[in-house]
Write a protein that holds these residues in place. Structure first.
Motif, PDB file in Angstrom:
ATOM      1  N   THR A 139      32.211  50.303  34.218  1.00 11.73           N
ATOM      2  CA  THR A 139      30.789  50.301  34.549  1.00 11.73           C
ATOM      3  C   THR A 139      29.961  50.716  33.336  1.00 11.73           C
ATOM      4  OG1 THR A 139      31.355  50.858  36.828  1.00 11.73           O
ATOM      5  CG2 THR A 139      29.063  51.183  36.174  1.00 11.73           C
ATOM      6  N   ASP A 151      24.807  41.407  35.110  1.00 16.82           N
ATOM      7  CA  ASP A 151      25.354  40.895  36.372  1.00 16.82           C
ATOM      8  C   ASP A 151      26.695  41.544  36.704  1.00 16.82           C
ATOM      9  OD1 ASP A 151      23.187  39.213  36.835  1.00 16.82           O
ATOM     10  OD2 ASP A 151      24.111  37.561  35.710  1.00 16.82           O
ATOM     11  N   VAL A 152      27.563  41.652  35.713  1.00 10.19           N
ATOM     12  CA  VAL A 152      28.863  42.304  35.924  1.00 10.19           C
ATOM     13  C   VAL A 152      28.648  43.783  36.213  1.00 10.19           C
ATOM     14  CG1 VAL A 152      31.089  42.859  34.873  1.00 10.19           C
ATOM     15  CG2 VAL A 152      30.061  40.607  34.487  1.00 10.19           C
ATOM     16  N   ARG A 154      26.130  45.226  37.598  1.00 10.53           N
ATOM     17  CA  ARG A 154      25.618  45.410  38.960  1.00 10.53           C
ATOM     18  C   ARG A 154      26.767  45.447  39.969  1.00 10.53           C
ATOM     19  NH1 ARG A 154      22.180  41.599  38.854  1.00 10.53           N
ATOM     20  NH2 ARG A 154      20.343  42.838  38.416  1.00 10.53           N
ATOM     21  N   ARG A 155      27.751  44.555  39.813  1.00 18.30           N
ATOM     22  CA  ARG A 155      28.904  44.549  40.720  1.00 18.30           C
ATOM     23  C   ARG A 155      29.719  45.844  40.578  1.00 18.30           C
ATOM     24  NH1 ARG A 155      29.084  39.149  38.910  1.00 18.30           N
ATOM     25  NH2 ARG A 155      30.904  39.542  37.605  1.00 18.30           N
ATOM     26  N   ALA A 158      27.991  48.799  42.258  1.00 19.47           N
ATOM     27  CA  ALA A 158      28.212  48.746  43.710  1.00 19.47           C
ATOM     28  C   ALA A 158      29.590  49.314  44.061  1.00 19.47           C
ATOM     29  CB  ALA A 158      28.072  47.307  44.204  1.00 19.47           C
ATOM     30  N   GLN A 159      30.588  49.002  43.240  1.00 19.31           N
ATOM     31  CA  GLN A 159      31.923  49.561  43.474  1.00 19.31           C
ATOM     32  C   GLN A 159      31.938  51.065  43.257  1.00 19.31           C
ATOM     33  OE1 GLN A 159      35.026  47.547  41.299  1.00 19.31           O
ATOM     34  NE2 GLN A 159      34.179  45.531  41.820  1.00 19.31           N
TER      35      GLN A 159
END
Length: 184
Positions: A139, A151-152, A154-155, A158-159
């Motif tokens: 992250t 974009d990566v 953001r995912r 969330a994790q």
């Protein structure tokens, strides 16, 4: 014996080694006890080397030597120990240690690849600390490093929320980052 009673465990292991000094696993476990009991580093290192003299194919002993070398800031030696461990077995904790070295040295591509390897190896149990650490570091890589990819990131944020919880330090950082991105 009570779980976590490293004093009793070390006494037992020392006795077992006196009876059978050729058991590499006993030496390795004794080194773990010495480390937990905050014994002198030289005792831990000597015990690990004795274990490796008996069985040079113990990746956990090589990894432990790498961790100790890293703590002494001997990064070259730490890398060599981690590589020896990885030549023997694909241990998630060794990949994590090596990836952290790359991360701290600014080698983001190698760090990313190492953290991804940890996640791949531990995907069956995402609650493990090594999985969480790898996710947190990825992250950071995708949010702030030369490999920045919103974009990566953001995912991954969330994790992070899912793995660490909203009220943890990491969860608060995730919420802040996601709010900043949304405000742009």
């Amino acid at each position: 014996m009570v779980r976590g009673d490293f004093g009793k465990a070390s006494t037992f292991l020392e006795s077992a080694i006196r009876q059978n000094g050729s058991d590499a696993e006993s030496h390795w476990m004794l080194a773990q006890c010495y480390q937990k009991m905050h014994r002198k580093e030289s005792m831990v290192v000597d015990t690990l080397h004795k274990s490796l003299d008996l069985d040079a194919r113990n990746p956990k002993a090589w990894n432990h030597l790498g961790v100790l070398a890293k703590l002494r800031d001997d990064r070259v030696l730490a890398r060599s120990y981690f590589l020896k461990a990885l030549d023997i077995e694909d241990l998630p904790e060794t990949h994590l240690n090596m990836a952290i070295l790359h991360y701290e040295d600014g080698e983001m591509v190698q760090a990313r690849d190492g953290f991804n390897k940890v996640r791949d190896l531990l995907r069956a149990d995402m609650t493990l600390d090594a999985y969480k650490e790898a996710t947190w570091r990825l992250t950071m890589i995708y949010s702030y490093s030369t490999l920045k990819d919103e974009d990566v990131a953001r995912r991954f944020w969330a994790q992070v929320l899912e793995l660490f919880g909203r009220d943890s330090f990491q969860g608060k950082r995730a919420r802040n980052w996601l709010e900043e991105v949304k405000a742009r």
